[in-house]
Motif scaffolding. Structure first.
Motif, PDB file in Angstrom:
ATOM      1  N   GLN A  44      11.277  45.380  -9.523  1.00 47.04           N
ATOM      2  CA  GLN A  44      11.053  46.129 -10.728  1.00 47.04           C
ATOM      3  C   GLN A  44      12.317  46.267 -11.449  1.00 47.04           C
ATOM      4  OE1 GLN A  44       9.823  49.833  -8.864  1.00 47.04           O
ATOM      5  NE2 GLN A  44       7.748  49.257  -9.038  1.00 47.04           N
ATOM      6  N   SER A  45      13.554  46.245 -10.824  1.00 44.29           N
ATOM      7  CA  SER A  45      14.611  46.441 -11.811  1.00 44.29           C
ATOM      8  C   SER A  45      15.144  44.852 -12.399  1.00 44.29           C
ATOM      9  CB  SER A  45      15.788  46.709 -10.668  1.00 44.29           C
ATOM     10  OG  SER A  45      16.144  45.742  -9.646  1.00 44.29           O
ATOM     11  N   ASN A  49      12.993  43.703 -20.425  1.00 47.83           N
ATOM     12  CA  ASN A  49      12.504  44.963 -21.332  1.00 47.83           C
ATOM     13  C   ASN A  49      12.313  45.933 -20.788  1.00 47.83           C
ATOM     14  OD1 ASN A  49      13.000  43.122 -23.570  1.00 47.83           O
ATOM     15  ND2 ASN A  49      11.285  41.714 -22.967  1.00 47.83           N
ATOM     16  N   PHE A  50      12.183  46.502 -19.737  1.00 48.27           N
ATOM     17  CA  PHE A  50      11.788  47.625 -18.979  1.00 48.27           C
ATOM     18  C   PHE A  50      12.952  47.933 -17.912  1.00 48.27           C
ATOM     19  CE2 PHE A  50       7.760  45.480 -19.629  1.00 48.27           C
ATOM     20  CZ  PHE A  50       7.095  46.467 -20.279  1.00 48.27           C
ATOM     21  N   THR A  51      12.998  49.219 -17.716  1.00 46.35           N
ATOM     22  CA  THR A  51      13.809  49.903 -16.715  1.00 46.35           C
ATOM     23  C   THR A  51      12.878  49.988 -15.310  1.00 46.35           C
ATOM     24  OG1 THR A  51      13.122  52.262 -17.044  1.00 46.35           O
ATOM     25  CG2 THR A  51      14.718  51.423 -18.395  1.00 46.35           C
ATOM     26  N   GLN A  52      13.528  50.041 -14.339  1.00 48.21           N
ATOM     27  CA  GLN A  52      12.895  50.125 -13.077  1.00 48.21           C
ATOM     28  C   GLN A  52      11.734  51.371 -12.847  1.00 48.21           C
ATOM     29  OE1 GLN A  52      13.582  52.621 -10.300  1.00 48.21           O
ATOM     30  NE2 GLN A  52      11.730  51.456  -9.219  1.00 48.21           N
ATOM     31  N   SER A  53      12.202  52.575 -13.446  1.00 48.21           N
ATOM     32  CA  SER A  53      11.462  53.471 -13.547  1.00 48.21           C
ATOM     33  C   SER A  53      10.234  53.397 -14.416  1.00 48.21           C
ATOM     34  CB  SER A  53      12.208  54.784 -13.884  1.00 48.21           C
ATOM     35  OG  SER A  53      12.669  54.781 -15.050  1.00 48.21           O
ATOM     36  N   SER A  54      10.356  52.808 -15.427  1.00 51.77           N
ATOM     37  CA  SER A  54       9.409  52.634 -16.639  1.00 51.77           C
ATOM     38  C   SER A  54       8.129  51.387 -15.730  1.00 51.77           C
ATOM     39  CB  SER A  54       9.626  52.025 -17.704  1.00 51.77           C
ATOM     40  OG  SER A  54      10.073  50.718 -17.703  1.00 51.77           O
ATOM     41  N   VAL A  55       8.676  50.479 -14.920  1.00 50.40           N
ATOM     42  CA  VAL A  55       7.979  49.488 -14.176  1.00 50.40           C
ATOM     43  C   VAL A  55       7.168  50.138 -13.086  1.00 50.40           C
ATOM     44  CG1 VAL A  55       7.828  47.410 -12.688  1.00 50.40           C
ATOM     45  CG2 VAL A  55       9.359  47.418 -14.693  1.00 50.40           C
ATOM     46  N   GLU A  59       3.147  50.255 -12.946  1.00 49.59           N
ATOM     47  CA  GLU A  59       2.361  49.989 -11.928  1.00 49.59           C
ATOM     48  C   GLU A  59       1.453  51.175 -11.159  1.00 49.59           C
ATOM     49  OE1 GLU A  59       5.285  46.265 -10.883  1.00 49.59           O
ATOM     50  OE2 GLU A  59       5.132  47.929  -9.602  1.00 49.59           O
ATOM     51  N   LYS A  60       1.759  52.315 -11.632  1.00 42.88           N
ATOM     52  CA  LYS A  60       0.964  53.562 -10.853  1.00 42.88           C
ATOM     53  C   LYS A  60      -0.170  53.728 -12.056  1.00 42.88           C
ATOM     54  CE  LYS A  60       4.765  54.915  -7.734  1.00 42.88           C
ATOM     55  NZ  LYS A  60       5.696  55.857  -7.636  1.00 42.88           N
ATOM     56  N   ARG A  61       0.376  53.630 -13.116  1.00 46.92           N
ATOM     57  CA  ARG A  61      -0.608  54.097 -14.168  1.00 46.92           C
ATOM     58  C   ARG A  61      -2.278  53.394 -14.118  1.00 46.92           C
ATOM     59  NH1 ARG A  61       2.254  53.290 -19.722  1.00 46.92           N
ATOM     60  NH2 ARG A  61       3.647  54.557 -18.728  1.00 46.92           N
ATOM     61  N   LYS A  62      -3.154  54.423 -14.437  1.00 50.54           N
ATOM     62  CA  LYS A  62      -4.322  54.035 -14.367  1.00 50.54           C
ATOM     63  C   LYS A  62      -5.244  53.736 -15.754  1.00 50.54           C
ATOM     64  CE  LYS A  62      -5.518  56.327  -9.893  1.00 50.54           C
ATOM     65  NZ  LYS A  62      -4.064  56.274  -9.499  1.00 50.54           N
ATOM     66  N   ASP A  63      -4.124  53.974 -16.826  1.00 52.36           N
ATOM     67  CA  ASP A  63      -4.672  53.807 -18.068  1.00 52.36           C
ATOM     68  C   ASP A  63      -3.497  53.602 -18.838  1.00 52.36           C
ATOM     69  OD1 ASP A  63      -6.246  53.819 -20.406  1.00 52.36           O
ATOM     70  OD2 ASP A  63      -6.502  55.856 -20.664  1.00 52.36           O
ATOM     71  N   MET A  64      -3.666  52.544 -19.775  1.00 57.33           N
ATOM     72  CA  MET A  64      -2.116  52.228 -20.594  1.00 57.33           C
ATOM     73  C   MET A  64      -2.734  51.401 -21.684  1.00 57.33           C
ATOM     74  SD  MET A  64      -0.489  48.767 -18.770  1.00 57.33           S
ATOM     75  CE  MET A  64      -0.794  49.403 -17.126  1.00 57.33           C
ATOM     76  N   LYS A  65      -1.899  51.522 -22.762  1.00 64.79           N
ATOM     77  CA  LYS A  65      -2.064  50.737 -23.866  1.00 64.79           C
ATOM     78  C   LYS A  65      -2.025  49.162 -23.835  1.00 64.79           C
ATOM     79  CE  LYS A  65       0.111  54.062 -27.075  1.00 64.79           C
ATOM     80  NZ  LYS A  65       1.354  54.128 -28.003  1.00 64.79           N
ATOM     81  N   ILE A  66      -2.942  48.647 -24.689  1.00 60.06           N
ATOM     82  CA  ILE A  66      -3.088  47.198 -24.225  1.00 60.06           C
ATOM     83  C   ILE A  66      -1.550  46.129 -24.783  1.00 60.06           C
ATOM     84  CG2 ILE A  66      -3.962  44.952 -25.269  1.00 60.06           C
ATOM     85  CD1 ILE A  66      -6.580  46.338 -25.556  1.00 60.06           C
ATOM     86  N   SER A  67      -0.844  47.182 -25.666  1.00 55.78           N
ATOM     87  CA  SER A  67       0.486  46.529 -26.069  1.00 55.78           C
ATOM     88  C   SER A  67       1.418  46.827 -24.776  1.00 55.78           C
ATOM     89  CB  SER A  67       0.955  47.294 -27.358  1.00 55.78           C
ATOM     90  OG  SER A  67       0.881  48.726 -26.991  1.00 55.78           O
ATOM     91  N   THR A  68       1.291  47.775 -23.952  1.00 58.07           N
ATOM     92  CA  THR A  68       2.081  47.922 -22.868  1.00 58.07           C
ATOM     93  C   THR A  68       1.831  46.710 -21.997  1.00 58.07           C
ATOM     94  OG1 THR A  68       2.416  50.342 -23.189  1.00 58.07           O
ATOM     95  CG2 THR A  68       3.091  49.505 -21.115  1.00 58.07           C
ATOM     96  N   LEU A  69       0.817  46.436 -21.582  1.00 58.84           N
ATOM     97  CA  LEU A  69       0.262  45.393 -20.601  1.00 58.84           C
ATOM     98  C   LEU A  69       0.550  44.352 -21.129  1.00 58.84           C
ATOM     99  CD1 LEU A  69      -1.337  44.678 -18.167  1.00 58.84           C
ATOM    100  CD2 LEU A  69      -3.592  44.747 -19.517  1.00 58.84           C
ATOM    101  N   ILE A  70       0.478  43.868 -22.441  1.00 59.67           N
ATOM    102  CA  ILE A  70       0.984  42.551 -22.929  1.00 59.67           C
ATOM    103  C   ILE A  70       2.357  42.412 -22.891  1.00 59.67           C
ATOM    104  CG2 ILE A  70       1.251  41.229 -25.149  1.00 59.67           C
ATOM    105  CD1 ILE A  70      -1.479  42.501 -26.056  1.00 59.67           C
TER     106      ILE A  70
END
Length: 101
Positions: A44-45, A49-55, A59-70
């Motif tokens: 994760q770390s 382009n992502f911090t460990q906490s944001s990853v 990975e726990k999120r059940k709903d996200m923006k398509i841009s975040t997934l991309i």
């Protein structure tokens, strides 16, 4: 296992079954995201382009923006393809690519 699921679904309304399937798919997607990262041996770390906490949150999120997934998949060196298809179709061959990045 399938018999147990069918038995549970038989006591639910069709709308409740539909909602349960959607929730299950969301949970499965969160698990698959972590699996994709782990298969690439990326911690994760170590995600660009992502911090460990944001990853962890993604990975726990059940709903996200398509841009975040991309962005998440891009950091793994992977792309994304979203295909639409009629729900009543016999075959998914009738599908059309909505997005491919």
């Amino acid at each position: 296992m399938k018999d147990v699921i069918k038995m549970m679904e038989s006591s639910m309304s069709p709308e409740a079954v539909r909602r349960a399937h959607i929730k299950a798919e969301q949970d499965i997607m969160a698990i698959r995201l972590a699996q994709l990262r782990e298969e690439k041996n990326i911690k994760q770390s170590e995600m660009a382009n992502f911090t460990q906490s944001s990853v962890s949150k993604i990975e726990k999120r059940k709903d996200m923006k398509i841009s975040t997934l991309i962005d998440y998949l891009d950091s793994l060196g992977m792309g994304l393809e979203i295909i639409t298809y009629p729900k009543v179709a016999v075959s998914k061959k009738q599908g059309k690519v909505l997005l491919k990045v």
